[in-house]
Design an enzyme around this catalytic site. Structure first.
Site, PDB file in Angstrom:
ATOM      1  N   LEU A 142      11.110   1.218   7.114  1.00 26.92           N
ATOM      2  CA  LEU A 142      10.565   1.696   5.849  1.00 26.92           C
ATOM      3  C   LEU A 142      11.306   2.993   5.515  1.00 26.92           C
ATOM      4  CD1 LEU A 142       8.259   1.324   3.702  1.00 26.92           C
ATOM      5  CD2 LEU A 142       7.117   3.166   4.941  1.00 26.92           C
ATOM      6  N   LYS A 169       6.527  -1.985   1.979  1.00 25.75           N
ATOM      7  CA  LYS A 169       5.343  -1.358   2.580  1.00 25.75           C
ATOM      8  C   LYS A 169       4.170  -2.326   2.446  1.00 25.75           C
ATOM      9  CE  LYS A 169       3.304   3.247   3.168  1.00 25.75           C
ATOM     10  NZ  LYS A 169       3.412   3.319   4.621  1.00 25.75           N
ATOM     11  N   TYR A 221       0.827  -1.206   0.000  1.00 19.80           N
ATOM     12  CA  TYR A 221       0.000   0.000   0.000  1.00 19.80           C
ATOM     13  C   TYR A 221       0.858   1.251   0.000  1.00 19.80           C
ATOM     14  CZ  TYR A 221       0.934   1.024   4.955  1.00 19.80           C
ATOM     15  OH  TYR A 221       1.537   1.360   6.146  1.00 19.80           O
ATOM     16  N   GLU A 272      12.370   2.452  14.115  1.00 18.82           N
ATOM     17  CA  GLU A 272      11.448   3.496  13.621  1.00 18.82           C
ATOM     18  C   GLU A 272      10.191   3.502  14.476  1.00 18.82           C
ATOM     19  OE1 GLU A 272       9.961   2.654   9.661  1.00 18.82           O
ATOM     20  OE2 GLU A 272       9.707   0.539  10.119  1.00 18.82           O
TER      21      GLU A 272
HETATM   22  N1  PDD Z   1       3.041   5.338   7.393  1.00 17.93           N
HETATM   23  N2  PDD Z   1       7.678   3.861   8.887  1.00 17.93           N
HETATM   24  C1  PDD Z   1       6.500   3.220   8.946  1.00 17.93           C
HETATM   25  C2  PDD Z   1       6.424   1.896   9.625  1.00 17.93           C
HETATM   26  C3  PDD Z   1       5.363   3.801   8.352  1.00 17.93           C
HETATM   27  O1  PDD Z   1       4.185   3.156   8.381  1.00 17.93           O
HETATM   28  C4  PDD Z   1       5.468   5.079   7.735  1.00 17.93           C
HETATM   29  C5  PDD Z   1       4.303   5.758   7.073  1.00 17.93           C
HETATM   30  C6  PDD Z   1       6.729   5.709   7.724  1.00 17.93           C
HETATM   31  C7  PDD Z   1       6.933   7.046   7.066  1.00 17.93           C
HETATM   32  O2  PDD Z   1       6.894   6.936   5.671  1.00 17.93           O
HETATM   33  P1  PDD Z   1       6.423   8.138   4.743  1.00 17.93           P
HETATM   34  O3  PDD Z   1       7.264   9.307   5.109  1.00 17.93           O
HETATM   35  O4  PDD Z   1       6.691   7.658   3.376  1.00 17.93           O
HETATM   36  O5  PDD Z   1       4.968   8.363   5.031  1.00 17.93           O
HETATM   37  C8  PDD Z   1       7.807   5.069   8.304  1.00 17.93           C
HETATM   38  C9  PDD Z   1       1.894   5.729   6.618  1.00 17.93           C
HETATM   39  C10 PDD Z   1       1.656   7.179   6.527  1.00 17.93           C
HETATM   40  C11 PDD Z   1       0.669   4.950   7.097  1.00 17.93           C
HETATM   41  O6  PDD Z   1       0.811   3.744   7.269  1.00 17.93           O
HETATM   42  O7  PDD Z   1      -0.387   5.541   7.267  1.00 17.93           O
END
Ligand code: PDD
Length: 285
Positions: A202, A146, A32, A178
């Site tokens: 991620l 992801k 996703y 993270e």
């Molecule tokens: N989450 N690490 C994890 C485990 C995440 O789920 C996310 C983002 C990030 C940050 O990634 P980005 O900057 O590309 O949004 C890091 C999204 C927003 C979610 O699951 O809703």
């Protein structure tokens, strides 16, 4: 009534139904993305869709759309739903077939859905910061994908919710990895640090943007893991994600980070990040 995208078709939300043997539903077998929308425009849409393609490649889900074709479809979805500030969520699963752990051998088309949601910028959190707790990282070792399999993340976020905190900071063997849905950063003696982009995190699009900003602005940035001890001892801590942008963390495990105030370097990064958004999507509050 909102419109959703299902396998390339725009249909009313109420008509979007998933089969009980969809592999995303049964195994979390899919991937996703979440893209931010400001002023009706996607921010870093290309980067998110390229990461989607990379995730799909890692688990052999064949996406039949190019990044450009996906962008056009998502733009139309945002337009139809009249989204000003919000997000676009999209996922691809390995499709529907009789339940069996191994990938289907016959040609089973992936299932693609996308929808939008209005969402304003988290102005209060950006200004005042949030609190976090530390939790053990119990997830698998392919966090670079992801994937829809978010149980470890969900459990970590639930612990934060139960502690009345915004985020859980996860650690593996005393190394901070993270957040449950964000990347985690520390600043010590003007050096900005976040875990290197490997299989344990991620590689956030927001994270990549911040690294790029630091390099361009001549701020010292290191993509290098740090320990729980470094976290506790930091001058400033913040998290980054699509929905949370650059959000200060002002307390960890109920202990204030340094003075407990939002740090100056974090504020500087917030300003630079906001400028990136404005350059792409126009003026924001
Ligand atoms: N989450 N690490 C994890 C485990 C995440 O789920 C996310 C983002 C990030 C940050 O990634 P980005 O900057 O590309 O949004 C890091 C999204 C927003 C979610 O699951 O809703």
């Amino acid at each position: 009534m909102s419109t959703v995208l299902m396998n390339g078709e725009f249909i009313p939300r109420e008509e979007a139904k998933v089969d009980i043997e969809d592999r995303g539903y049964q195994f979390g077998d899919g991937i996703y993305e979440v893209i931010r929308v400001y002023n009706g425009k996607m921010f870093t849409g290309n980067e998110h869709l390229e990461r989607l393609q990379a995730s799909s490649g890692k688990i052999n889900i064949q996406i039949s759309y190019t990044v450009h074709e996906l962008l056009v479809l998502l733009e139309e979805l945002i337009r139809r739903n009249n989204i000003h500030n919000g997000i676009v969520y999209m996922q691809f699963t390995r499709g529907t077939c009789p339940r069996n752990h191994a990938y289907p051998t016959s040609e089973v088309p992936p299932m693609f859905i996308a929808y939008t949601k209005p969402l304003e910028r988290p102005k209060e959190n950006l200004a005042n910061g949030v609190s976090a707790i530390t939790v053990e990282d119990i997830r698998w070792s392919r966090c670079d994908i992801k994937s829809l399999n978010l149980l470890g993340n969900v459990m970590a976020k639930q612990k934060a919710a139960e502690a009345n905190c915004y985020e859980s900071i996860q650690y593996r063997d005393l190394t901070v990895t993270e957040g449950s849905s964000s990347n985690i950063w520390i600043i010590k003696d003007q050096t900005i640090r976040t875990h290197e982009a490997n299989q344990y995190i991620l590689n956030g699009i927001t994270r990549q943007k911040i690294v790029e900003i630091c390099q361009r602005q001549g701020l010292e940035v290191k993509e290098e893991a740090f320990s729980i001890e470094d976290l506790i001892d930091a001058d400033e801590v913040f998290l980054s994600s699509t929905t949370s942008e650059v959000t200060p963390i002002v307390s960890v495990n109920n202990v204030p980070v340094a003075s407990g105030e939002v740090g100056e370097t974090t504020k500087t990064l917030q300003d630079y990040f906001k400028k990136e958004i404005i350059a792409c999507c126009g003026e924001i509050e």
